[in-house]
Design a protein around this motif. Structure first.
Motif, PDB file in Angstrom:
ATOM      1  N   THR A   1       0.838  -1.208   0.000  1.00 54.23           N
ATOM      2  CA  THR A   1       0.000   0.000   0.000  1.00 54.23           C
ATOM      3  C   THR A   1       0.868   1.252   0.000  1.00 54.23           C
ATOM      4  O   THR A   1       0.602   2.201  -0.744  1.00 54.23           O
ATOM      5  N   LEU A   2       1.899   1.260   0.828  1.00 54.84           N
ATOM      6  CA  LEU A   2       2.785   2.425   0.905  1.00 54.84           C
ATOM      7  C   LEU A   2       3.481   2.672  -0.433  1.00 54.84           C
ATOM      8  O   LEU A   2       3.562   3.823  -0.918  1.00 54.84           O
ATOM      9  N   LYS A   3       3.974   1.612  -1.055  1.00 54.10           N
ATOM     10  CA  LYS A   3       4.657   1.761  -2.341  1.00 54.10           C
ATOM     11  C   LYS A   3       3.709   2.286  -3.409  1.00 54.10           C
ATOM     12  O   LYS A   3       4.092   3.105  -4.261  1.00 54.10           O
ATOM     13  N   ALA A   4       2.465   1.820  -3.350  1.00 60.01           N
ATOM     14  CA  ALA A   4       1.470   2.306  -4.318  1.00 60.01           C
ATOM     15  C   ALA A   4       1.201   3.799  -4.125  1.00 60.01           C
ATOM     16  O   ALA A   4       0.810   4.493  -5.075  1.00 60.01           O
ATOM     17  N   GLN A   5       1.434   4.288  -2.922  1.00 57.57           N
ATOM     18  CA  GLN A   5       1.267   5.720  -2.639  1.00 57.57           C
ATOM     19  C   GLN A   5       2.555   6.505  -2.882  1.00 57.57           C
ATOM     20  O   GLN A   5       2.604   7.712  -2.673  1.00 57.57           O
ATOM     21  N   GLY A   6       3.597   5.789  -3.300  1.00 56.00           N
ATOM     22  CA  GLY A   6       4.881   6.444  -3.540  1.00 56.00           C
ATOM     23  C   GLY A   6       5.681   6.698  -2.278  1.00 56.00           C
ATOM     24  O   GLY A   6       6.611   7.510  -2.271  1.00 56.00           O
ATOM     25  N   VAL A   7       5.339   5.998  -1.204  1.00 59.79           N
ATOM     26  CA  VAL A   7       6.017   6.178   0.088  1.00 59.79           C
ATOM     27  C   VAL A   7       6.996   5.032   0.311  1.00 59.79           C
ATOM     28  O   VAL A   7       6.632   3.862   0.224  1.00 59.79           O
ATOM     29  N   ARG A   8       8.239   5.375   0.568  1.00 51.00           N
ATOM     30  CA  ARG A   8       9.258   4.349   0.822  1.00 51.00           C
ATOM     31  C   ARG A   8       9.965   4.532   2.158  1.00 51.00           C
ATOM     32  O   ARG A   8      10.803   3.721   2.526  1.00 51.00           O
ATOM     33  N   LYS A   9       9.611   5.598   2.866  1.00 54.21           N
ATOM     34  CA  LYS A   9      10.269   5.883   4.140  1.00 54.21           C
ATOM     35  C   LYS A   9       9.201   6.337   5.140  1.00 54.21           C
ATOM     36  O   LYS A   9       8.405   7.230   4.837  1.00 54.21           O
ATOM     37  N   VAL A  10       9.185   5.696   6.336  1.00 54.64           N
ATOM     38  CA  VAL A  10       8.152   6.017   7.329  1.00 54.64           C
ATOM     39  C   VAL A  10       8.740   6.070   8.729  1.00 54.64           C
ATOM     40  O   VAL A  10       9.838   5.594   8.995  1.00 54.64           O
ATOM     41  N   THR A  11       7.944   6.662   9.613  1.00 58.14           N
ATOM     42  CA  THR A  11       8.178   6.573  11.052  1.00 58.14           C
ATOM     43  C   THR A  11       7.080   5.689  11.624  1.00 58.14           C
ATOM     44  O   THR A  11       5.898   5.895  11.321  1.00 58.14           O
ATOM     45  N   LEU A  12       7.470   4.702  12.414  1.00 56.83           N
ATOM     46  CA  LEU A  12       6.511   3.717  12.919  1.00 56.83           C
ATOM     47  C   LEU A  12       6.178   3.981  14.385  1.00 56.83           C
ATOM     48  O   LEU A  12       7.064   4.177  15.209  1.00 56.83           O
ATOM     49  N   PHE A  13       4.896   3.976  14.657  1.00 58.86           N
ATOM     50  CA  PHE A  13       4.387   4.022  16.028  1.00 58.86           C
ATOM     51  C   PHE A  13       3.540   2.774  16.269  1.00 58.86           C
ATOM     52  O   PHE A  13       3.185   2.071  15.322  1.00 58.86           O
ATOM     53  N   TYR A  14       3.222   2.519  17.528  1.00 56.39           N
ATOM     54  CA  TYR A  14       2.339   1.390  17.815  1.00 56.39           C
ATOM     55  C   TYR A  14       1.301   1.789  18.856  1.00 56.39           C
ATOM     56  O   TYR A  14       1.551   2.610  19.735  1.00 56.39           O
ATOM     57  N   ASP A  15       0.122   1.202  18.728  1.00 52.00           N
ATOM     58  CA  ASP A  15      -1.022   1.517  19.579  1.00 52.00           C
ATOM     59  C   ASP A  15      -1.536   0.226  20.212  1.00 52.00           C
ATOM     60  O   ASP A  15      -2.053  -0.651  19.520  1.00 52.00           O
ATOM     61  N   SER A  16      -1.392   0.118  21.520  1.00 53.09           N
ATOM     62  CA  SER A  16      -1.852  -1.066  22.251  1.00 53.09           C
ATOM     63  C   SER A  16      -2.940  -0.698  23.255  1.00 53.09           C
ATOM     64  O   SER A  16      -3.113  -1.362  24.281  1.00 53.09           O
ATOM     65  N   THR A  17      -3.689   0.384  22.949  1.00 58.23           N
ATOM     66  CA  THR A  17      -4.636   0.928  23.928  1.00 58.23           C
ATOM     67  C   THR A  17      -6.008   0.254  23.910  1.00 58.23           C
ATOM     68  O   THR A  17      -6.888   0.633  24.678  1.00 58.23           O
ATOM     69  N   LEU A  18      -6.208  -0.749  23.048  1.00 55.34           N
ATOM     70  CA  LEU A  18      -7.500  -1.435  23.029  1.00 55.34           C
ATOM     71  C   LEU A  18      -7.794  -2.076  24.385  1.00 55.34           C
ATOM     72  O   LEU A  18      -8.938  -2.083  24.839  1.00 55.34           O
ATOM     73  N   PHE A  19      -6.758  -2.608  25.027  1.00 53.05           N
ATOM     74  CA  PHE A  19      -6.895  -3.161  26.374  1.00 53.05           C
ATOM     75  C   PHE A  19      -6.399  -2.135  27.380  1.00 53.05           C
ATOM     76  O   PHE A  19      -5.432  -1.400  27.112  1.00 53.05           O
ATOM     77  N   THR A  20      -7.022  -2.112  28.545  1.00 53.70           N
ATOM     78  CA  THR A  20      -6.642  -1.139  29.573  1.00 53.70           C
ATOM     79  C   THR A  20      -6.353  -1.864  30.886  1.00 53.70           C
ATOM     80  O   THR A  20      -6.503  -3.077  31.005  1.00 53.70           O
ATOM     81  N   GLY A  21      -5.947  -1.070  31.886  1.00 56.16           N
ATOM     82  CA  GLY A  21      -5.737  -1.626  33.218  1.00 56.16           C
ATOM     83  C   GLY A  21      -4.426  -2.375  33.350  1.00 56.16           C
ATOM     84  O   GLY A  21      -3.613  -2.441  32.425  1.00 56.16           O
TER      85      GLY A  21
ATOM     86  N   GLY B   1      11.102  -3.601   1.758  1.00 53.13           N
ATOM     87  CA  GLY B   1      11.501  -2.422   0.994  1.00 53.13           C
ATOM     88  C   GLY B   1      11.050  -1.083   1.532  1.00 53.13           C
ATOM     89  O   GLY B   1      11.077  -0.084   0.811  1.00 53.13           O
ATOM     90  N   ILE B   2      10.631  -1.049   2.798  1.00 54.73           N
ATOM     91  CA  ILE B   2      10.229   0.214   3.415  1.00 54.73           C
ATOM     92  C   ILE B   2      11.254   0.595   4.476  1.00 54.73           C
ATOM     93  O   ILE B   2      11.506  -0.167   5.412  1.00 54.73           O
TER      94      ILE B   2
END
Length: 391
Positions: free
Chosen positions: A113-133, A191-192
């Motif tokens: 998907t990223l390559k199709a958008q012409g994107v080859r370089k990203v910054t990655l974050f992660y979200d684990s907030t679905l569970f709490t406590g 390739g990203i």
């Protein structure tokens, strides 16, 4: 049957507190009861209750999705945990049942998907907030996580938080970060280019999806949970019930949600939970509640619950009843292959709940529970189940 069960229940190996219930699935008739409404520490038979609630609340075809979405800034992407502890990491060997969703597949789809958008370089974050406590339940012993009995509960993890997918221990201390770091490496393989720092961040509401993978359907996850006595998956399922039932996705919220579902099913009496797996020594469930839950799952009125029965280990063959230690006594081994049951074991706690077809063709469910066991009561529990099956 009644006389034989009463005699076996007097075995000293069971200790001072014992409960038993046997129910005719078709009629609901109580065939045997002894301390049947006594709340007893259930150990892993808790999973019968958790999975029953999950199937009733979420439906047997629900799936758990792990996604990657667009971040809040250009070039930022977010790996969003969907509460699937079976998500396979890069070192996992895909085999067996159910088929696991794969982090590598998610990386490949995201990269495309990223390559199709012409994107080859990203910054990655992660979200684990679905569970709490808290990631550890009240009543868990300090050694459970170090010994590999369970991982800290998070919405994002790979290989159930195992450092080596093929070994029970060690479990990683920060499963979301571990999964995100692995995902960074997989994106690079596809390739990203990814910035070195991978940090937590909440995914923007309504963010565009760049890739996703789905778990096996819930009925297959339930079968796996019961056959393998999978603590991590049981805890995840409890939190998904919480989300569906409008509670916070924590141990406390999960307990409230499961009880609300049981209330709708008419089997909430004498059930008190602190976790979904049964590792907590604070859980209390009566033999009647367990036997009734399994009876519902075996009844034509509740086809959505069927995976509770099909997931039960088979005596002498599968899961926790196929380990070479169960149904080997001369008083129980003739019922190998004819009894299905979920086991429960903690220090001084032995429980067994399942179903069998009697000689006259009746499908019956049973629960035998003891939580003041001096040493080991498993052979007696096997004998009790065998008595029911051959009656």
């Amino acid at each position: 049957m009644t006389k034989q069960l009463a005699s076996a229940l007097g075995d000293d190996a069971l200790g001072e507190r014992v409960g038993a219930a046997v129910i005719d699935t078709a009629t609901g008739e109580q065939l045997f009861a002894s301390g049947a409404d006594t709340p007893i520490t259930p150990a892993s038979t808790t999973k019968v209750i958790t999975t029953t609630a999950a199937l009733a609340s979420l439906g047997p075809d629900a799936r758990l999705s792990t996604r990657v979405v667009q971040g809040s800034k250009p070039g930022a992407i977010v790996l969003v945990g969907g509460g699937d502890p079976l998500l396979a990491g890069p070192r996992a060997k895909q085999s067996g049942y159910p088929k696991q969703a794969s982090l590598n597949t998610l990386a490949a789809r995201t990269a495309a998907t990223l390559k199709a958008q012409g994107v080859r370089k990203v910054t990655l974050f992660y979200d684990s907030t679905l569970f709490t406590g808290t990631p550890k339940a009240p009543g868990w012993k300090p050694n459970y996580i170090p010994d590999g009995e369970v991982a800290p509960v998070h919405a994002l993890m790979i290989d159930e938080g195992r450092q080596n997918p093929g070994m029970r221990a060690p479990r990683v201390q920060n499963p979301p970060q571990y999964a995100a770091d692995a995902f960074r490496g997989l994106l690079a393989r596809h390739g990203i280019s990814v910035a070195k720092s991978v940090r937590p961040a909440k995914a923007p509401a309504g963010a565009a999806e760049l890739g996703r993978v789905d778990s096996a359907p819930l009925y297959a996850l339930v079968e796996h949970t019961l056959t393998r006595s999978d603590n991590d998956l049981a805890e995840a399922l409890m939190r998904h019930v919480a989300i569906k039932e409008g509670q916070e996705a924590s141990f406390a919220g999960g307990a409230k949600a499961v009880l609300a579902v049981l209330q709708r099913l008419g089997i909430a009496q004498n059930v008190s939970l602190s976790d979904g797996s049964g590792l907590s020594i604070r859980n209390r469930i009566s033999p009647n509640a367990l036997a009734k839950a399994i009876a519902l799952a075996g009844s034509p009125q509740h086809p959505e619950l069927r995976a509770v029965t099909t997931g039960m280990p088979i005596a002498g063959f599968s899961g926790t009843l196929g380990n070479g230690r169960r149904f080997v006594d001369s008083r129980s081994k003739d019922q190998v292959g004819l009894v299905r049951a979920k086991t429960g074991t903690l220090n001084h706690v032995n429980t067994l709940a399942g179903l069998a077809t009697t000689k006259d063709g009746r499908l019956v469910t049973y629960a035998f529970m003891a939580d003041q066991v001096p040493v080991n009561a498993e052979p007696v529990l096997d004998r009790l189940a065998a008595i029911v099956a051959r009656s």
